[in-house]
Design a protein around this motif. Structure first.
Motif, PDB file in Angstrom:
ATOM      1  N   TRP A  39      40.698  43.399  33.197  1.00 57.22           N
ATOM      2  CA  TRP A  39      41.083  42.049  33.614  1.00 57.22           C
ATOM      3  C   TRP A  39      39.829  41.156  33.618  1.00 57.22           C
ATOM      4  O   TRP A  39      38.935  41.338  34.456  1.00 57.22           O
ATOM      5  CB  TRP A  39      41.705  42.078  35.008  1.00 57.22           C
ATOM      6  CG  TRP A  39      42.998  42.841  35.052  1.00 57.22           C
ATOM      7  CD1 TRP A  39      44.176  42.491  34.433  1.00 57.22           C
ATOM      8  CD2 TRP A  39      43.268  44.070  35.747  1.00 57.22           C
ATOM      9  NE1 TRP A  39      45.143  43.430  34.695  1.00 57.22           N
ATOM     10  CE2 TRP A  39      44.626  44.404  35.514  1.00 57.22           C
ATOM     11  CE3 TRP A  39      42.514  44.914  36.553  1.00 57.22           C
ATOM     12  CZ2 TRP A  39      45.227  45.539  36.036  1.00 57.22           C
ATOM     13  CZ3 TRP A  39      43.116  46.047  37.085  1.00 57.22           C
ATOM     14  CH2 TRP A  39      44.450  46.344  36.834  1.00 57.22           C
ATOM     15  N   CYS A  68      55.165  47.200  38.397  1.00 55.21           N
ATOM     16  CA  CYS A  68      55.061  47.110  39.856  1.00 55.21           C
ATOM     17  C   CYS A  68      53.766  46.473  40.317  1.00 55.21           C
ATOM     18  O   CYS A  68      52.743  46.659  39.687  1.00 55.21           O
ATOM     19  CB  CYS A  68      55.192  48.504  40.447  1.00 55.21           C
ATOM     20  SG  CYS A  68      56.928  48.948  40.577  1.00 55.21           S
ATOM     21  N   TRP A 121      44.478  36.513  37.134  1.00 56.66           N
ATOM     22  CA  TRP A 121      45.276  36.458  38.368  1.00 56.66           C
ATOM     23  C   TRP A 121      44.826  37.508  39.380  1.00 56.66           C
ATOM     24  O   TRP A 121      44.903  37.300  40.579  1.00 56.66           O
ATOM     25  CB  TRP A 121      46.763  36.670  38.034  1.00 56.66           C
ATOM     26  CG  TRP A 121      47.015  37.986  37.331  1.00 56.66           C
ATOM     27  CD1 TRP A 121      46.873  38.233  35.996  1.00 56.66           C
ATOM     28  CD2 TRP A 121      47.357  39.240  37.927  1.00 56.66           C
ATOM     29  NE1 TRP A 121      47.125  39.556  35.715  1.00 56.66           N
ATOM     30  CE2 TRP A 121      47.433  40.195  36.891  1.00 56.66           C
ATOM     31  CE3 TRP A 121      47.625  39.652  39.228  1.00 56.66           C
ATOM     32  CZ2 TRP A 121      47.751  41.537  37.115  1.00 56.66           C
ATOM     33  CZ3 TRP A 121      47.939  40.983  39.460  1.00 56.66           C
ATOM     34  CH2 TRP A 121      48.007  41.909  38.403  1.00 56.66           C
ATOM     35  N   GLU A 176      47.817  35.500  22.334  1.00 53.86           N
ATOM     36  CA  GLU A 176      48.082  36.898  22.728  1.00 53.86           C
ATOM     37  C   GLU A 176      48.870  37.631  21.634  1.00 53.86           C
ATOM     38  O   GLU A 176      48.731  38.844  21.475  1.00 53.86           O
ATOM     39  CB  GLU A 176      48.845  36.953  24.061  1.00 53.86           C
ATOM     40  CG  GLU A 176      47.983  36.547  25.245  1.00 53.86           C
ATOM     41  CD  GLU A 176      48.632  36.795  26.611  1.00 53.86           C
ATOM     42  OE1 GLU A 176      47.908  36.746  27.617  1.00 53.86           O
ATOM     43  OE2 GLU A 176      49.858  37.017  26.682  1.00 53.86           O
TER      44      GLU A 176
HETATM   45  N1  LIG Z   1      51.743  51.009  36.133  1.00 56.78           N
HETATM   46  C1  LIG Z   1      50.445  50.827  36.104  1.00 56.78           C
HETATM   47  O1  LIG Z   1      49.692  51.775  35.917  1.00 56.78           O
HETATM   48  C2  LIG Z   1      49.878  49.445  36.234  1.00 56.78           C
HETATM   49  C3  LIG Z   1      48.507  49.242  36.062  1.00 56.78           C
HETATM   50  C4  LIG Z   1      48.028  47.937  36.101  1.00 56.78           C
HETATM   51  C5  LIG Z   1      48.894  46.875  36.329  1.00 56.78           C
HETATM   52  N2  LIG Z   1      50.215  47.117  36.539  1.00 56.78           N
HETATM   53  C6  LIG Z   1      51.163  46.013  36.807  1.00 56.78           C
HETATM   54  O2  LIG Z   1      51.575  45.435  35.566  1.00 56.78           O
HETATM   55  C7  LIG Z   1      51.871  44.033  35.721  1.00 56.78           C
HETATM   56  C8  LIG Z   1      51.120  43.248  34.661  1.00 56.78           C
HETATM   57  O3  LIG Z   1      49.755  43.510  34.772  1.00 56.78           O
HETATM   58  P1  LIG Z   1      48.769  43.433  33.508  1.00 56.78           P
HETATM   59  O4  LIG Z   1      47.614  44.261  33.891  1.00 56.78           O
HETATM   60  O5  LIG Z   1      49.485  43.746  32.245  1.00 56.78           O
HETATM   61  O6  LIG Z   1      48.349  41.901  33.531  1.00 56.78           O
HETATM   62  P2  LIG Z   1      47.629  41.082  32.368  1.00 56.78           P
HETATM   63  O7  LIG Z   1      46.961  39.931  33.014  1.00 56.78           O
HETATM   64  O8  LIG Z   1      46.810  41.971  31.520  1.00 56.78           O
HETATM   65  O9  LIG Z   1      48.862  40.561  31.467  1.00 56.78           O
HETATM   66  C9  LIG Z   1      49.854  39.771  32.020  1.00 56.78           C
HETATM   67  C10 LIG Z   1      50.770  39.152  30.986  1.00 56.78           C
HETATM   68  O10 LIG Z   1      51.604  38.250  31.702  1.00 56.78           O
HETATM   69  C11 LIG Z   1      51.468  36.928  31.146  1.00 56.78           C
HETATM   70  N3  LIG Z   1      51.542  35.938  32.230  1.00 56.78           N
HETATM   71  C12 LIG Z   1      50.637  35.734  33.208  1.00 56.78           C
HETATM   72  N4  LIG Z   1      51.058  34.738  34.009  1.00 56.78           N
HETATM   73  C13 LIG Z   1      52.251  34.324  33.527  1.00 56.78           C
HETATM   74  C14 LIG Z   1      53.193  33.332  33.940  1.00 56.78           C
HETATM   75  N5  LIG Z   1      52.976  32.546  35.001  1.00 56.78           N
HETATM   76  N6  LIG Z   1      54.317  33.202  33.206  1.00 56.78           N
HETATM   77  C15 LIG Z   1      54.545  33.978  32.132  1.00 56.78           C
HETATM   78  N7  LIG Z   1      53.685  34.912  31.690  1.00 56.78           N
HETATM   79  C16 LIG Z   1      52.562  35.092  32.393  1.00 56.78           C
HETATM   80  C17 LIG Z   1      50.109  36.916  30.472  1.00 56.78           C
HETATM   81  O11 LIG Z   1      50.086  35.903  29.467  1.00 56.78           O
HETATM   82  C18 LIG Z   1      50.057  38.336  29.905  1.00 56.78           C
HETATM   83  O12 LIG Z   1      50.794  38.401  28.709  1.00 56.78           O
HETATM   84  C19 LIG Z   1      51.475  43.704  37.161  1.00 56.78           C
HETATM   85  O13 LIG Z   1      52.643  43.744  37.952  1.00 56.78           O
HETATM   86  C20 LIG Z   1      50.574  44.853  37.589  1.00 56.78           C
HETATM   87  O14 LIG Z   1      50.624  45.099  38.981  1.00 56.78           O
HETATM   88  C21 LIG Z   1      50.720  48.366  36.469  1.00 56.78           C
END
Ligand SMILES: NC(=O)c1ccc[n+]([C@@H]2O[C@H](COP(=O)([O-])OP(=O)(O)OC[C@H]3O[C@@H](n4cnc5c(N)ncnc54)[C@H](O)[C@@H]3O)[C@@H](O)[C@H]2O)c1
Length: 348
Positions: free
Chosen positions: A169, A101, A174, A40
């Motif tokens: 995603w 969130c 997840w 990553e």
């Molecule tokens: N504000 C918004 O508009 C918005 C939009 C989408 C998602 N989100 C939120 O953002 C957060 C992250 O979502 P995302 O879309 O970036 O996810 P993603 O899957 O794209 O990225 C997640 C990150 O967390 C890491 N990760 C996953 N599992 C892990 C673990 N067990 N331990 C340590 N690191 C771990 C992954 O390696 C990656 O770097 C979530 O809470 C989601 O609800 C917010």
């Protein structure tokens, strides 16, 4: 100018969204980033260079990033059900943070996070970006100025093509775990927070239906949610969310707020707000010429985080208890659809 050094915890989709936002904020500089997966780091480095900035140091050990003297604050973008231990590390290190969130997958998890942060005197702000989006801010301003009288009824919809979500995603992410609610908490929680904030009222009850669709061609999951929420101020708020519409369906988001004097506020995508008044044919319109990180409020949200939580110039307008309430409402969608019952929010 005081510059806040930001460390990113998590390098997925939302870390990119925040990077685009922070890249345009003069008071902020991303100085470090953590993901336990080195691949990553490589991908993020390519992305950031394309955007025209470079992250100082990449870490695979969160403690090491938090010891970095350049890191004044953290943006934590880790999936909700894995975020608490990371947030605890951040709190232990005494760094203020914006936690994406939902900050946890349970209301109790958010309470624990808040309690620990209070004990250690660390400020946390949940990432509820919709409060900062120009279209929703304008809508709230019009409602607060009594332009429609007391609001009676709100219709909100957010329809996203399945292909867009699959790009966001990948299969196996997840978010596609249906037993954990699939994309529903993530894709509904921002609207739930916005509804409480915009109406200045708490929900009384919620009824929801959910339809799931396996999408083998994409390896993901389609969802269609309808729900009705009754608020303490007697407003009925109806939501429709879908993660499986044709891209040509039009603006992904629309909102209509009808008031007792017959006027209505309509949001037609994030760039346009219309106020319909009772006089025949009279309407006022606002168009927002906004950049990508401004559209859903991420950039103004991150600016507010820096000014309030990091530099202490003002009080944050959104708190972990707001995130807990929004999560409860999103979880109620899942519970109501499973049980075919109306969920009452007795102890909100
Ligand atoms: N504000 C918004 O508009 C918005 C939009 C989408 C998602 N989100 C939120 O953002 C957060 C992250 O979502 P995302 O879309 O970036 O996810 P993603 O899957 O794209 O990225 C997640 C990150 O967390 C890491 N990760 C996953 N599992 C892990 C673990 N067990 N331990 C340590 N690191 C771990 C992954 O390696 C990656 O770097 C979530 O809470 C989601 O609800 C917010």
């Amino acid at each position: 100018m005081v510059k806040a050094g930001i460390g990113l915890a998590g390098l997925g989709f939302m870390a990119r969204v925040h990077s685009r936002a922070l890249n345009g904020i003069p008071e902020a500089k991303i100085v470090a980033a953590w993901s336990k997966f080195p691949e990553e780091h490589v991908k993020f480095d390519e992305f950031s260079k394309k955007l025209g900035f470079e992250i100082g140091t990449y870490y695979t050990n969160i403690e090491k990033m938090l010891e970095d003297p350049g890191v004044d604050a953290v943006i934590c973008a880790i999936p909700s059900r894995f975020a608490e231990p990371i947030a605890n590390e951040i709190i232990r290190a005494g760094k203020p943070a914006l936690i994406e969130c939902p900050p946890s997958d349970t209301p109790e998890g958010i309470d624990r996070m808040e309690k620990f942060a209070k004990e250690r005197g660390v400020k946390l702000m949940p990432g509820h970006c919709y409060r900062f989006a120009p279209c929703f801010k304008k809508s709230k301003e019009l409602v607060d100025k009594d332009e429609i009288g007391a609001p009676l009824f709100v219709h909100f919809r957010e329809f996203v093509p399945a292909e867009s979500l699959a790009r966001q995603w990948a299969p196996g992410s997840w978010i596609w775990d249906k037993d954990k609610g699939g994309p529903i908490p993530t894709m509904t929680v921002f609207c739930m927070d916005m509804a409480r904030w915009l109406l200045n009222s708490e929900p009384v009850s919620l009824y929801a239906t959910v339809k799931w669709q396996e999408l083998p061609q994409l390896g993901t999951l389609g969802y269609t949610v309808s729900n009705v929420i009754k608020f303490e101020n007697d407003v009925t708020w109806v939501n429709e969310f879908s993660g499986n519409v044709a891209p040509s369906v039009g603006p992904s988001m629309k909102m209509e707020i009808f008031g007792e004097n017959g006027n209505a506020v309509m949001v037609d995508g994030p760039e346009r707000v219309i106020l319909h008044t009772e006089k025949k044919g009279v309407k006022r319109e606002w168009s927002f010429d906004i950049t990508r990180p401004e559209r859903w409020g991420h950039k103004p949200q991150d600016e507010h985080f820096i000014r309030s939580v990091v530099l202490g110039h003002e009080e944050p307008i959104v708190r972990l208890q707001d995130a807990k309430k929004a999560l409860k409402m999103s979880l109620a969608i899942l519970e109501s659809s499973k049980t075919n019952r109306v969920i009452q929010f007795d102890q909100f």
